[in-house]
Design a protein around this motif. Structure first.
Motif, PDB file in Angstrom:
ATOM      1  N   VAL A  92       0.843  -1.204   0.000  1.00  0.00           N
ATOM      2  CA  VAL A  92       0.000   0.000   0.000  1.00  0.00           C
ATOM      3  C   VAL A  92       0.873   1.247   0.000  1.00  0.00           C
ATOM      4  O   VAL A  92       0.644   2.197  -0.770  1.00  0.00           O
ATOM      5  N   MET A 126      -6.166  -5.057  -1.155  1.00  0.00           N
ATOM      6  CA  MET A 126      -6.147  -3.619  -1.393  1.00  0.00           C
ATOM      7  C   MET A 126      -7.448  -3.163  -2.044  1.00  0.00           C
ATOM      8  O   MET A 126      -7.976  -2.086  -1.742  1.00  0.00           O
ATOM      9  N   ALA A 169      -6.747  -2.395   4.227  1.00  0.00           N
ATOM     10  CA  ALA A 169      -6.186  -3.468   3.408  1.00  0.00           C
ATOM     11  C   ALA A 169      -5.555  -4.547   4.276  1.00  0.00           C
ATOM     12  O   ALA A 169      -5.722  -5.750   4.031  1.00  0.00           O
TER      13      ALA A 169
END
Length: 244
Positions: free
Chosen positions: A12, A67, A29
């Protein structure tokens, strides 16, 4: 599996610097990936054995899917992150199939690995549908594309004859990939609302037809033996209602 959680966070942050994913995605996430890791841990029935190379690749793909799931929990940030999310989703799609290739090359193919791959595909499609709905690219009906596989599972509780192997099918694989590609294209601001609706409706129609063919086959063979569930000529339900 535990390492996949901080790996998700690292991805991320890395993607945030490259393609403008919001840093607020970090914890959602990682939370989604924690859920996936827990499911794997609870379903693993081979103590003392590792997941294997192929399943580790599927687990890597799961970090990308997480994600997408994390962004579904951040609807306010979706409009600005839609293109970046499409890039992440494309990477996840590109990894799909690599795990199967590795499993075949290393002789480590297993029913568990096939099921892991199929369940992740189903989750991926459902999350993409939810994201498109939250973005306003389609109405709530688009979630039917991702929910149909789970409706199939519920139907098996009422009609046990649906819970048996299905023959391998290129048609089923093509429909699966076609769904994901259609969903990815609709994430991008390229199509008019009319074309977006038409493309998603076509994806839903193709999926419904594929389901109908499989259900018809299962009904026609409802009285036959289900022996040989994993003999290599068939693939296990319920996943094969949607993916291969």
């Amino acid at each position: 599996m535990l390492l996949s959680i901080p790996l998700t966070g690292g991805l991320v942050l890395a993607f945030g610097g490259l393609i403008d994913l919001p840093h607020a995605l970090l914890w959602p996430a990682m939370g989604v990936q924690t859920g996936i890791a827990l499911v794997i841990a609870l379903s693993w029935r081979h103590p003392g054995q590792t997941l294997g190379a192929a399943n580790h690749i599927t687990l890597l793909r799961a970090t990308l899917v997480s994600m997408v799931g994390g962004m579904a929990l951040l609807p306010a940030a979706l409009p600005q992150a839609a293109t970046a999310l499409a890039v992440v989703s494309l990477l996840a799609l590109m990894l799909d199939g690599v795990d199967g290739w590795v499993a075949r090359r290393t002789g480590s193919a297993s029913p568990y690995g096939a099921r892991f791959d199929m369940e992740l595909d189903a989750l991926f499609i459902l999350l993409l549908c939810i994201v498109l709905w939250l973005l306003g690219r389609a109405g709530a009906w688009v979630v039917l594309i991702g929910a149909m596989r789970y409706l199939f599972v519920l139907a098996m509780q009422a009609w046990p004859w649906m819970n048996r192997p299905l023959p391998e099918s290129f048609r089923r694989k093509a429909v699966c990939v076609g769904q994901i590609l259609a969903l990815l294209v609709c994430l991008l601001p390229l199509l008019s609302p009319v074309l977006t609706t038409a493309l998603l409706a076509a994806a839903l129609g193709a999926l419904s037809l594929s389901f109908g063919i499989d259900v018809a086959w299962l009904y026609q063979h409802r009285s036959t033996s289900i022996a040989g569930r994993h003999d290599g000529s068939t693939t296990p339900n319920p996943s094969q209602g949607v993916q291969s």
